[in-house]
Design an enzyme around this catalytic site. Sequence first.
Site, PDB file in Angstrom:
ATOM      1  CB  SER A 132      -3.490 -14.935 -10.790  1.00 35.68           C
ATOM      2  OG  SER A 132      -4.380 -14.654 -12.053  1.00 35.68           O
ATOM      3  CG  HIS A 186      -6.506 -10.459 -11.999  1.00 35.69           C
ATOM      4  ND1 HIS A 186      -5.385  -9.776 -11.941  1.00 35.69           N
ATOM      5  CD2 HIS A 186      -6.209 -11.656 -11.944  1.00 35.69           C
ATOM      6  CE1 HIS A 186      -4.248 -10.964 -12.053  1.00 35.69           C
ATOM      7  NE2 HIS A 186      -4.557 -11.963 -12.247  1.00 35.69           N
ATOM      8  CG  ASP A 245      -4.032  -6.744 -11.143  1.00 32.43           C
ATOM      9  OD1 ASP A 245      -3.093  -7.850 -10.595  1.00 32.43           O
ATOM     10  OD2 ASP A 245      -5.078  -7.452 -11.918  1.00 32.43           O
TER      11      ASP A 245
END
Length: 177
Positions: free
Chosen positions: A54, A94, A120
């Site tokens: 990701s 992230h 998210d």
Amino acid sequence: MFGMFDEFKRMNKRQVAFQALAFLQIVSSALLIWGGLRIYTNSESPIVVVLSGSMRPAFHRGDLLYLTNSYEDPVRLGEIVVFKIRGRDIPIVHRVLRLHEEEGGAAKFLTKGDHNGADDRGLYAHGQMWLGRDDIVGRARGFVPYVGMVTIVMNDYPQLKVLLLAGLGLFVLLHRE
């Protein structure tokens, strides 16, 4: 392989105790280093492995990240953070997409994986729209590419992990030098 057990049979009680203490010394040293890193970095997990794609192209699956977690230094827009979601054990790596300051001055964060199409909020706990500072495990300060693949392989194949750890334990206990 069976020659190792013959060597074990030839050891007296003092040698076996010495080998067991050497093994315990290795384990306790690793735990002390980990504890020292936790204190130095102010992070419950100073080293993490990227488990998914990701965050490509910044980080790839298997990259090992070094984290710090200084509360004095505010989290910035675009910074890569590692956070935990309430009720889940696995931390997520992230980037901070948006900052939101509340009236009391507390900052809230919205994150997104670089390679993901959406933010998210779908990953957060039910009803949670932002991450708080307490959700942050650490902030990425450095990385080593692909070193964490060993961890991923051992988690994907637990029998391999048991075999490897048993082999290392036997080697330390049975090796005389």
